[in-house]
Design a protein around this motif. Structure first.
Motif, PDB file in Angstrom:
ATOM      1  N   VAL A 124       0.905  -1.239   0.139  1.00  0.00           N
ATOM      2  CA  VAL A 124       0.158   0.176  -0.229  1.00  0.00           C
ATOM      3  C   VAL A 124       0.954   1.248  -0.011  1.00  0.00           C
ATOM      4  N   ALA A 125       0.274   2.170  -0.344  1.00  0.00           N
ATOM      5  CA  ALA A 125       0.978   3.794  -0.166  1.00  0.00           C
ATOM      6  C   ALA A 125       0.016   4.667   0.212  1.00  0.00           C
ATOM      7  N   ARG A 126       0.453   5.696   1.005  1.00  0.00           N
ATOM      8  CA  ARG A 126      -0.423   6.893   1.530  1.00  0.00           C
ATOM      9  C   ARG A 126      -0.138   7.944   0.784  1.00  0.00           C
ATOM     10  N   CYS A 127      -1.099   8.791   0.690  1.00  0.00           N
ATOM     11  CA  CYS A 127      -1.336  10.145   0.310  1.00  0.00           C
ATOM     12  C   CYS A 127      -1.877  11.190   1.249  1.00  0.00           C
ATOM     13  N   SER A 128      -1.336  12.063   1.356  1.00  0.00           N
ATOM     14  CA  SER A 128      -1.838  13.087   2.423  1.00  0.00           C
ATOM     15  C   SER A 128      -2.217  14.190   1.500  1.00  0.00           C
ATOM     16  N   PHE A 129      -3.438  14.830   1.879  1.00  0.00           N
ATOM     17  CA  PHE A 129      -3.675  16.066   1.366  1.00  0.00           C
ATOM     18  C   PHE A 129      -4.511  17.035   2.097  1.00  0.00           C
ATOM     19  N   ILE A 130      -4.685  18.329   1.818  1.00  0.00           N
ATOM     20  CA  ILE A 130      -5.468  19.159   2.561  1.00  0.00           C
ATOM     21  C   ILE A 130      -6.532  19.708   1.904  1.00  0.00           C
ATOM     22  N   LYS A 131      -7.666  19.667   2.423  1.00  0.00           N
ATOM     23  CA  LYS A 131      -8.970  20.090   1.797  1.00  0.00           C
ATOM     24  C   LYS A 131      -9.731  20.897   2.994  1.00  0.00           C
ATOM     25  N   GLY A 132      -9.709  22.292   2.546  1.00  0.00           N
ATOM     26  CA  GLY A 132     -10.049  23.042   3.446  1.00  0.00           C
ATOM     27  C   GLY A 132      -9.291  23.295   4.580  1.00  0.00           C
ATOM     28  N   ASN A 133      -9.666  23.243   5.765  1.00  0.00           N
ATOM     29  CA  ASN A 133      -8.486  23.496   6.917  1.00  0.00           C
ATOM     30  C   ASN A 133      -8.203  22.041   7.629  1.00  0.00           C
ATOM     31  N   ARG A 134      -8.639  20.932   6.899  1.00  0.00           N
ATOM     32  CA  ARG A 134      -8.598  19.696   7.427  1.00  0.00           C
ATOM     33  C   ARG A 134      -7.344  18.962   6.616  1.00  0.00           C
ATOM     34  N   VAL A 135      -6.777  17.839   7.315  1.00  0.00           N
ATOM     35  CA  VAL A 135      -5.774  17.027   6.671  1.00  0.00           C
ATOM     36  C   VAL A 135      -6.414  15.891   6.569  1.00  0.00           C
ATOM     37  N   TYR A 136      -6.182  15.042   5.460  1.00  0.00           N
ATOM     38  CA  TYR A 136      -6.722  13.825   5.156  1.00  0.00           C
ATOM     39  C   TYR A 136      -5.461  12.880   4.918  1.00  0.00           C
ATOM     40  N   GLN A 137      -5.572  11.478   5.033  1.00  0.00           N
ATOM     41  CA  GLN A 137      -4.542  10.773   4.542  1.00  0.00           C
ATOM     42  C   GLN A 137      -5.411   9.597   3.820  1.00  0.00           C
ATOM     43  N   ALA A 138      -5.016   9.076   2.798  1.00  0.00           N
ATOM     44  CA  ALA A 138      -5.706   8.104   2.239  1.00  0.00           C
ATOM     45  C   ALA A 138      -4.593   6.931   1.818  1.00  0.00           C
ATOM     46  N   VAL A 139      -5.024   5.816   2.211  1.00  0.00           N
ATOM     47  CA  VAL A 139      -4.036   4.435   1.964  1.00  0.00           C
ATOM     48  C   VAL A 139      -4.809   3.781   0.755  1.00  0.00           C
ATOM     49  N   TYR A 140      -4.016   3.384  -0.100  1.00  0.00           N
ATOM     50  CA  TYR A 140      -4.447   2.807  -1.296  1.00  0.00           C
ATOM     51  C   TYR A 140      -3.472   1.478  -1.443  1.00  0.00           C
ATOM     52  N   ALA A 141      -4.226   0.566  -2.302  1.00  0.00           N
ATOM     53  CA  ALA A 141      -3.299  -0.663  -2.512  1.00  0.00           C
ATOM     54  C   ALA A 141      -2.639  -0.559  -3.820  1.00  0.00           C
ATOM     55  N   LEU A 142      -1.298  -0.990  -3.779  1.00  0.00           N
ATOM     56  CA  LEU A 142      -0.386  -0.820  -5.035  1.00  0.00           C
ATOM     57  C   LEU A 142      -0.871  -1.943  -5.789  1.00  0.00           C
ATOM     58  N   ASN A 143      -1.346  -3.208  -5.366  1.00  0.00           N
ATOM     59  CA  ASN A 143      -1.674  -4.195  -5.932  1.00  0.00           C
ATOM     60  C   ASN A 143      -2.769  -5.178  -5.130  1.00  0.00           C
ATOM     61  N   ALA A 144      -3.294  -6.179  -5.809  1.00  0.00           N
ATOM     62  CA  ALA A 144      -4.181  -6.929  -5.059  1.00  0.00           C
ATOM     63  C   ALA A 144      -3.500  -7.499  -3.829  1.00  0.00           C
ATOM     64  N   ILE A 145      -4.400  -7.509  -2.586  1.00  0.00           N
ATOM     65  CA  ILE A 145      -4.070  -7.800  -1.452  1.00  0.00           C
ATOM     66  C   ILE A 145      -4.801  -8.927  -0.882  1.00  0.00           C
ATOM     67  N   ASP A 146      -4.241 -10.208  -0.734  1.00  0.00           N
ATOM     68  CA  ASP A 146      -4.946 -11.276  -0.108  1.00  0.00           C
ATOM     69  C   ASP A 146      -5.483 -11.357   1.209  1.00  0.00           C
ATOM     70  N   GLU A 147      -6.669 -11.646   1.567  1.00  0.00           N
ATOM     71  CA  GLU A 147      -7.116 -11.787   2.926  1.00  0.00           C
ATOM     72  C   GLU A 147      -6.243 -12.315   3.957  1.00  0.00           C
ATOM     73  N   GLY A 148      -5.964 -11.467   4.964  1.00  0.00           N
ATOM     74  CA  GLY A 148      -5.029 -11.958   6.064  1.00  0.00           C
ATOM     75  C   GLY A 148      -3.509 -11.619   5.779  1.00  0.00           C
ATOM     76  N   VAL A 149      -3.279 -10.780   4.684  1.00  0.00           N
ATOM     77  CA  VAL A 149      -1.761 -10.313   4.339  1.00  0.00           C
ATOM     78  C   VAL A 149      -1.608  -9.141   5.245  1.00  0.00           C
ATOM     79  N   GLU A 150      -0.501  -8.907   5.918  1.00  0.00           N
ATOM     80  CA  GLU A 150      -0.339  -7.687   6.480  1.00  0.00           C
ATOM     81  C   GLU A 150      -0.363  -6.273   5.396  1.00  0.00           C
ATOM     82  N   VAL A 151      -1.035  -5.421   5.894  1.00  0.00           N
ATOM     83  CA  VAL A 151      -1.046  -4.146   5.162  1.00  0.00           C
ATOM     84  C   VAL A 151       0.114  -3.165   5.618  1.00  0.00           C
TER      85      VAL A 151
END
Length: 197
Positions: free
Chosen positions: A170-197
């Motif tokens: 996974v990778a994370r992306c941080s962004f600011i919208k208005g006066n709030r900070v958000y972090q998104a985590v997205y998969a870089l490839n398919a992740i099987d159930e039970g695999v650590e993120v």
């Protein structure tokens, strides 16, 4: 983040916690309840079993690497910074139940801090938050004119639960919208159930 920025952030986190629980004594009770739990991940869940990243409990239980050996200079600087913050909290605010009057004599303030269990607890929390922020905090920069300028920081309890990997899924992306900070985590490839993120 510089030590001063991190200490200010640690103080803000401490004040947020005191406000959330309605006082230092109630916060101390809550942290004692959290400490009774042996599973560090379960500690971050509320009493009803829900994980709320916007609540203090999720932040309190984050790891801090407090066992890391710190050099003498850093330990002294951290202790003095915390003591100075406590001094001004007692002198200027009602956080420890006083009036927050600026008319206290310095000797009285030092004596009151020395005798106050609440002040020692808050000082310990500030230091704990400082160490947690070193491991779990993130600094946000703005890129202008080919330079990065710091614009803020955050403590992201959810993102802090992710494991480090030299080959992440996974990778994370941080962004600011208005006066709030958000972090998104997205998969870089398919992740099987039970695999650590």
């Amino acid at each position: 983040m510089s030590m001063n920025d991190t200490m200010i952030f640690a103080l803000k986190l401490t004040i947020k916690a005191v406000k959330e629980f309605g006082g230092v004594i109630k916060l101390r009770r809550e942290t004692k309840d959290i400490a009774k739990c042996d599973d560090y991940l379960a500690k971050s869940f509320s009493k009803d079993g829900v994980y709320r990243s916007d609540r203090y409990r999720a932040c309190y239980s984050l790891l801090s690497h407090s066992d890391r050996r710190r050099d003498r200079h850093e330990r002294v600087q951290l202790s003095l910074s915390s003591a100075l913050i406590l001094y001004y909290l007692l002198k200027l605010t009602p956080i420890f139940g006083g009036s927050g009057s600026t008319h206290h004599r310095d000797d009285d303030i030092v004596a009151e801090l020395y005798d106050s269990r609440e002040a020692l607890f808050v000082g310990r929390l500030i230091v704990q938050h400082y160490m947690q922020l070193q491991v779990n905090g993130a600094l946000f920069n703005e890129y202008r004119d080919f330079e990065y300028f710091p614009i803020g920081g955050m403590l992201g309890p959810v993102v802090s639960l992710l494991n480090h990997s030299c080959n992440p899924n996974v990778a994370r992306c941080s962004f600011i919208k208005g006066n709030r900070v958000y972090q998104a985590v997205y998969a870089l490839n398919a992740i099987d159930e039970g695999v650590e993120v």
